[in-house]
Design a protein around this motif. Structure first.
Motif, mmCIF file in Angstrom:
data_model
loop_
_atom_site.group_PDB
_atom_site.id
_atom_site.type_symbol
_atom_site.label_atom_id
_atom_site.label_comp_id
_atom_site.label_asym_id
_atom_site.label_seq_id
_atom_site.Cartn_x
_atom_site.Cartn_y
_atom_site.Cartn_z
ATOM 1 N N TYR A 17 0.913 -1.153 0.015
ATOM 2 C CA TYR A 17 0.062 -0.064 0.044
ATOM 3 C C TYR A 17 0.861 1.337 0.040
ATOM 4 C CZ TYR A 17 -4.834 -1.772 0.191
ATOM 5 O OH TYR A 17 -5.814 -2.576 -0.102
ATOM 6 N N ALA A 18 1.933 1.172 0.847
ATOM 7 C CA ALA A 18 2.844 2.409 1.018
ATOM 8 C C ALA A 18 3.538 2.828 -0.465
ATOM 9 C CB ALA A 18 3.976 2.264 2.001
ATOM 10 N N VAL A 19 3.767 1.617 -1.158
ATOM 11 C CA VAL A 19 4.438 1.981 -2.550
ATOM 12 C C VAL A 19 3.294 2.379 -3.504
ATOM 13 C CG1 VAL A 19 5.213 0.625 -4.625
ATOM 14 C CG2 VAL A 19 6.149 -0.009 -2.577
ATOM 15 N N PHE A 20 1.982 1.938 -3.352
ATOM 16 C CA PHE A 20 1.029 2.614 -4.253
ATOM 17 C C PHE A 20 0.791 3.838 -3.912
ATOM 18 C CE2 PHE A 20 0.765 -1.604 -5.985
ATOM 19 C CZ PHE A 20 0.047 -1.428 -7.208
ATOM 20 N N VAL A 21 0.838 4.201 -2.756
ATOM 21 C CA VAL A 21 0.632 5.681 -2.178
ATOM 22 C C VAL A 21 1.677 6.522 -2.990
ATOM 23 C CG1 VAL A 21 1.155 7.457 -0.401
ATOM 24 C CG2 VAL A 21 -0.301 5.161 0.122
ATOM 25 N N ILE A 22 3.017 6.299 -2.987
ATOM 26 C CA ILE A 22 4.001 6.942 -3.317
ATOM 27 C C ILE A 22 3.662 7.123 -5.025
ATOM 28 C CG2 ILE A 22 6.465 7.045 -4.096
ATOM 29 C CD1 ILE A 22 6.875 5.744 -1.288
ATOM 30 N N GLY A 23 3.512 5.715 -5.758
ATOM 31 C CA GLY A 23 3.239 5.653 -7.240
ATOM 32 C C GLY A 23 2.040 6.472 -7.721
ATOM 33 N N SER A 24 0.904 6.246 -6.956
ATOM 34 C CA SER A 24 -0.336 6.868 -7.491
ATOM 35 C C SER A 24 -0.311 8.326 -7.133
ATOM 36 C CB SER A 24 -1.423 6.213 -6.924
ATOM 37 O OG SER A 24 -1.298 6.066 -5.620
ATOM 38 N N ALA A 25 0.300 8.918 -6.035
ATOM 39 C CA ALA A 25 0.273 10.299 -5.732
ATOM 40 C C ALA A 25 1.112 11.052 -6.678
ATOM 41 C CB ALA A 25 0.570 10.445 -4.226
ATOM 42 N N SER A 26 2.472 10.434 -6.981
ATOM 43 C CA SER A 26 3.310 10.991 -7.735
ATOM 44 C C SER A 26 2.741 11.089 -9.324
ATOM 45 C CB SER A 26 4.593 10.456 -7.757
ATOM 46 O OG SER A 26 4.598 9.241 -8.112
ATOM 47 N N ARG A 27 2.256 9.963 -9.728
ATOM 48 C CA ARG A 27 1.697 10.065 -11.199
ATOM 49 C C ARG A 27 0.688 11.198 -11.095
ATOM 50 N NH1 ARG A 27 -0.256 4.684 -14.329
ATOM 51 N NH2 ARG A 27 -1.241 5.786 -16.032
ATOM 52 N N ALA A 28 -0.646 11.130 -10.193
ATOM 53 C CA ALA A 28 -1.782 12.144 -10.426
ATOM 54 C C ALA A 28 -1.139 13.282 -10.149
ATOM 55 C CB ALA A 28 -2.614 11.700 -9.028
ATOM 56 N N ALA A 29 -0.138 13.615 -9.289
ATOM 57 C CA ALA A 29 0.514 15.061 -9.187
ATOM 58 C C ALA A 29 1.189 15.461 -10.583
ATOM 59 C CB ALA A 29 1.526 15.216 -8.198
ATOM 60 N N VAL A 30 1.864 14.571 -11.097
ATOM 61 C CA VAL A 30 2.246 14.959 -12.627
ATOM 62 C C VAL A 30 1.206 15.220 -13.595
ATOM 63 C CG1 VAL A 30 3.941 14.084 -14.478
ATOM 64 C CG2 VAL A 30 4.782 14.025 -12.160
ATOM 65 N N GLN A 31 0.631 14.287 -13.607
ATOM 66 C CA GLN A 31 -0.585 14.290 -14.541
ATOM 67 C C GLN A 31 -1.568 15.613 -14.684
ATOM 68 O OE1 GLN A 31 -2.473 10.485 -13.615
ATOM 69 N NE2 GLN A 31 -1.775 9.645 -15.649
ATOM 70 N N ILE A 32 -1.943 15.779 -13.278
ATOM 71 C CA ILE A 32 -2.827 16.952 -13.017
ATOM 72 C C ILE A 32 -2.085 18.620 -13.260
ATOM 73 C CG2 ILE A 32 -3.919 18.196 -11.240
ATOM 74 C CD1 ILE A 32 -4.945 15.279 -10.402
ATOM 75 N N SER A 33 -0.805 18.307 -12.777
ATOM 76 C CA SER A 33 -0.043 19.776 -12.939
ATOM 77 C C SER A 33 0.266 19.931 -14.373
ATOM 78 C CB SER A 33 1.094 19.870 -12.061
ATOM 79 O OG SER A 33 1.966 18.818 -12.386
ATOM 80 N N THR A 34 0.591 19.025 -15.144
ATOM 81 C CA THR A 34 0.906 19.034 -16.584
ATOM 82 C C THR A 34 0.058 18.589 -17.533
ATOM 83 O OG1 THR A 34 2.052 16.791 -16.640
ATOM 84 C CG2 THR A 34 3.463 18.355 -15.940
ATOM 85 N N ARG A 35 -0.828 18.058 -17.620
ATOM 86 C CA ARG A 35 -1.598 17.678 -18.523
ATOM 87 C C ARG A 35 -3.330 17.514 -18.398
ATOM 88 N NH1 ARG A 35 1.839 13.207 -18.803
ATOM 89 N NH2 ARG A 35 0.082 11.762 -19.013
ATOM 90 N N TRP A 36 -3.815 18.288 -17.248
ATOM 91 C CA TRP A 36 -5.042 18.074 -16.699
ATOM 92 C C TRP A 36 -6.161 18.196 -18.005
ATOM 93 C CZ3 TRP A 36 -7.879 16.365 -12.791
ATOM 94 C CH2 TRP A 36 -9.337 16.929 -12.889
ATOM 95 N N HIS A 37 -5.943 19.011 -18.750
ATOM 96 C CA HIS A 37 -6.814 19.359 -19.955
ATOM 97 C C HIS A 37 -7.033 18.147 -20.881
ATOM 98 C CE1 HIS A 37 -2.973 20.471 -21.528
ATOM 99 N NE2 HIS A 37 -3.478 20.062 -22.818
#
Length: 134
Positions: A17-37
């Motif tokens: 679960y901790a690995v998935f926190v890091i992976g999913s949160a970092s993925r979402a942060a990059v996606q939302i901040s760079t390509r949300w549209h």
């Protein structure tokens, strides 16, 4: 004294679960901040998955009946999310121009997102708080 949920297989489940926190949160942060549209639905679901993983990880680490119930709700939400988003992404791939953690039932993550909530729910059942002391 440690909680029964943090011993034995629980340690491995919490670590994944901790690995998935890091992976999913970092993925979402990059996606939302760079390509949300480009794919707001997919990226929003990635952020939601990250929040669910955080809640599951933290609640699994805490002892007591209230934390057990929070874990149950978080992991059940995760399972429903994986099944719903997985099915939706297979039946309507045009709705997901980019993947989420749960797309294709977790295909991009070797289906661990599909297996993890099943393992988590199994472990919660084994460590339910109303069992007699071990």
């Amino acid at each position: 004294m440690s909680s029964p949920r943090t011993s034995g297989p629980g340690r491995l489940i919490i670590a994944v679960y901790a690995v998935f926190v890091i992976g999913s949160a970092s993925r979402a942060a990059v996606q939302i901040s760079t390509r949300w549209h480009e794919a707001p639905l997919a990226y929003g679901l990635s952020a939601f998955a990250a929040a669910v993983y955080v809640l599951a990880t933290v609640s699994l680490c805490i002892s007591g009946p209230r934390a057990w119930w929070v874990s149950l709700c978080a992991i059940s939400t995760e399972l429903v999310g994986v099944l719903a988003v997985g099915l939706w992404s297979v039946l309507s791939p045009e709705s997901f121009p980019d993947d989420t953690v749960w797309s294709g039932f977790g295909r991009g993550y070797l289906y661990v997102p599909l297996v993890l909530p099943v393992a988590g729910l199994w472990w919660l059942w084994r460590t339910r708080p109303w069992l007699s002391s071990r």
